[in-house]
Design an enzyme around this catalytic site. Sequence first.
Site, short mmCIF file in Angstrom:
data_model
loop_
_atom_site.label_atom_id
_atom_site.label_comp_id
_atom_site.label_asym_id
_atom_site.label_seq_id
_atom_site.Cartn_x
_atom_site.Cartn_y
_atom_site.Cartn_z
N LYS A 154 86.81 -49.10 -54.39
CA LYS A 154 85.10 -49.06 -53.59
C LYS A 154 85.49 -48.12 -52.56
O LYS A 154 86.14 -48.44 -51.01
CB LYS A 154 84.91 -50.37 -53.02
N GLY A 169 92.55 -53.48 -46.00
CA GLY A 169 91.82 -53.30 -44.36
C GLY A 169 92.07 -54.70 -43.49
O GLY A 169 93.19 -54.98 -43.53
N SER A 170 91.03 -54.78 -42.98
CA SER A 170 91.72 -56.17 -41.73
C SER A 170 91.91 -57.17 -41.96
O SER A 170 90.89 -58.14 -43.38
CB SER A 170 90.28 -55.98 -40.79
N GLY A 219 90.23 -59.32 -45.44
CA GLY A 219 91.40 -59.87 -46.09
C GLY A 219 90.93 -61.40 -46.59
O GLY A 219 91.00 -61.03 -47.76
N GLU A 266 96.90 -55.36 -48.32
CA GLU A 266 97.75 -54.88 -46.79
C GLU A 266 96.69 -55.29 -45.80
O GLU A 266 95.39 -54.25 -45.79
CB GLU A 266 97.48 -53.56 -47.96
N CYS A 279 97.87 -48.69 -39.69
CA CYS A 279 98.30 -49.75 -39.76
C CYS A 279 99.55 -50.25 -39.33
O CYS A 279 99.70 -51.71 -38.41
CB CYS A 279 98.24 -50.54 -41.23
N GLU A 288 95.74 -56.29 -32.87
CA GLU A 288 95.44 -54.99 -33.23
C GLU A 288 94.02 -54.80 -32.80
O GLU A 288 92.86 -54.38 -33.05
CB GLU A 288 95.01 -54.83 -34.08
P1 NAD Z 1 87.38 -53.64 -43.20
O1 NAD Z 1 88.15 -54.81 -43.14
O2 NAD Z 1 86.62 -53.76 -42.02
O3 NAD Z 1 87.16 -52.88 -43.93
C1 NAD Z 1 87.58 -52.82 -45.29
C2 NAD Z 1 86.70 -51.96 -46.48
O4 NAD Z 1 86.22 -53.54 -47.03
C3 NAD Z 1 86.09 -51.18 -46.32
O5 NAD Z 1 85.40 -50.47 -47.79
C4 NAD Z 1 84.61 -52.03 -46.57
O6 NAD Z 1 83.58 -51.78 -46.80
C5 NAD Z 1 84.98 -53.26 -47.03
N1 NAD Z 1 84.37 -54.31 -46.50
C6 NAD Z 1 84.20 -55.13 -45.75
N2 NAD Z 1 83.73 -56.33 -45.43
C7 NAD Z 1 83.94 -56.39 -47.52
C8 NAD Z 1 84.09 -57.19 -47.93
N3 NAD Z 1 82.59 -59.13 -47.08
N4 NAD Z 1 83.68 -57.88 -49.09
C9 NAD Z 1 84.49 -56.92 -49.93
N5 NAD Z 1 84.72 -55.50 -49.01
C10 NAD Z 1 84.65 -55.24 -47.72
O7 NAD Z 1 89.04 -52.59 -42.33
P2 NAD Z 1 88.63 -51.53 -41.55
O8 NAD Z 1 88.03 -51.00 -40.43
O9 NAD Z 1 88.03 -50.15 -43.14
O10 NAD Z 1 89.99 -51.15 -41.46
C11 NAD Z 1 90.79 -50.96 -40.66
C12 NAD Z 1 92.00 -52.30 -40.74
O11 NAD Z 1 92.60 -51.24 -42.41
C13 NAD Z 1 92.86 -52.34 -39.97
O12 NAD Z 1 92.67 -53.88 -39.24
C14 NAD Z 1 94.00 -51.39 -40.45
O13 NAD Z 1 95.70 -52.49 -40.25
C15 NAD Z 1 93.80 -52.28 -41.53
N6 NAD Z 1 94.57 -51.35 -42.58
C16 NAD Z 1 95.44 -51.42 -42.91
C17 NAD Z 1 96.46 -50.35 -44.81
C18 NAD Z 1 98.06 -51.20 -45.37
O14 NAD Z 1 98.45 -50.37 -45.51
N7 NAD Z 1 98.28 -52.82 -44.22
C19 NAD Z 1 96.61 -49.77 -44.44
C20 NAD Z 1 95.64 -49.00 -43.46
C21 NAD Z 1 94.45 -50.22 -42.97
#
Ligand code: NAD
Length: 490
Positions: A181, A234-235, A239, A256, A290, A387
Amino acid sequence: MMSQQAIRPFWKNFIGGRWVEGARGRRIALEDPATAEPLAEIARAEVEDADRAVQAARHAFDADVLRAIKPERRAAMLFRIADALEALAEQIGQAECLDNGKRISDARAQAGESARYFRYYGGIADKLEGRSIPLGEAYVDYTMHEPYGVSAQVVPWNYPLQLAVRSVSCALAAGNTVVVKSPVLCPLSVCLLGEACQRAEVPDGAVNILCGSGAEVGTALVAHPGVDHVVFTGSVPTGRAILRLAAERVIPSVMELGGKSAGVVYPDADLDAVADDVITGAFSNAGQLCSILARLIVHRRIFKDLSARLVERIAKLSVGPGIEDHDVTPLISAAQRDKVEAFCRRAEAAGADRVVGGRPAPDLPGHFFLPSVYADVSPEMEIAKEEIFGPVLCLLRFETPEEAVALANGTDYGLVAGVYTRDLNLAHWTARQLVAGQVFVNQWFAGGVETPFGGTRRSGFGREKGQEAMLNYVQTKNVAIRLTDRQIRR
Ligand code: NAD
């Protein structure tokens, strides 16, 4: 100025080896964050498309297109994907520069970095060996690593291709099939991964790529009964939502998540080298990483000196569009820029000293934010704990190594951390004390595809990269055999 090539105006989802429209014919409009102008459109995947993609991946897995073939053939397929990504480097560079905003040199490098993942895990595909366990002469016992099945992978927007590839390469090497996705704000380079898979003759359905709303398509994907395994990058709030769905279905997951990483600078460090490194650590990709260096914990004796060196370097940074390869590129969206500014204003209201920046870049049409430094930040301030995901660095002071470690460990996160010193004993002691999945000594972002990466605490669990990552994509089966030969008496 670098040249900008035309981006294809319309992109599709990749399901079962074919490029397809969304089930309801809707589209998502993409924007260039450097200009706030429309860039292209992509077919909007719907819940029905998540179902189609999982079915395609399920069918490919159950048909044994990857699991049952010789591992060396899986390895060869991964090497072909690597070659195809390199051949697409220019398109990948343009796509990720224009839809994500990152500088063109970094965007182009994504193709090479991504190819490196496929080569590294291609090299491991035929070395996933089990163990033989002694049970006495009447038995033969061995373990083997089996793929989970269909792996659903949800990717954020900051490094879309590399973060997708980080999981896809490992999953395929182990014989899983995948549904990715991609992020709605910048999905184009992940689409080009689909193109690379086609060129590499990856079996239909082994890799599927969808672009749709997280709340709708992401949820439908993770909750789908045909999915066996989830990788989320993601966030923290998303998560948590995904973990609830995975818990309901009792499927394994890799999380992650975010970070608020700290670097400790001891007074013996080479301050010019530290200042150069901090600029890269804190302001790469406009702070949208991140593992960004978000807090610099500086010994009291060198605090003024190091602050001055940082300010001097920041004054020389150019702020502008990624396509012109500026040092500080735009934030992904107007909403992200406003969020970063709100953090800065609240920090100032709480008493943090704005050394530089703290505001959107004036006179630029896109979503630019100035590289920012705050001093006199105390550990309980929001800016020191949460963050931000923007180009904002906090400076904190310490007196003793114990105090530095307590400050560094004083958030709910634990992704990466750093130490700057010439004293090897002190570096090693500090690395042991820091609560983080990875510790950098004297170079932020040291390491590569070979080095395991992932968080502790709220930064998540599981590891990506390195040989350790493979363990997230396989399950162990034990085969215990009782021999019946008459010669064997026990
Ligand atoms: P986000 O959590 O808003 O979105 C991440 C993904 O999840 C997107 O594709 C989004 O469409 C999807 N998503 C959103 N709600 C969902 C749900 N209810 N069910 C399933 N999928 C859903 O994060 P973001 O704003 O895209 O990215 C930034 C965050 O990602 C920051 O917190 C950053 O630290 C983290 N990040 C972590 C790493 C790592 O390796 N640890 C790497 C890059 C980014």
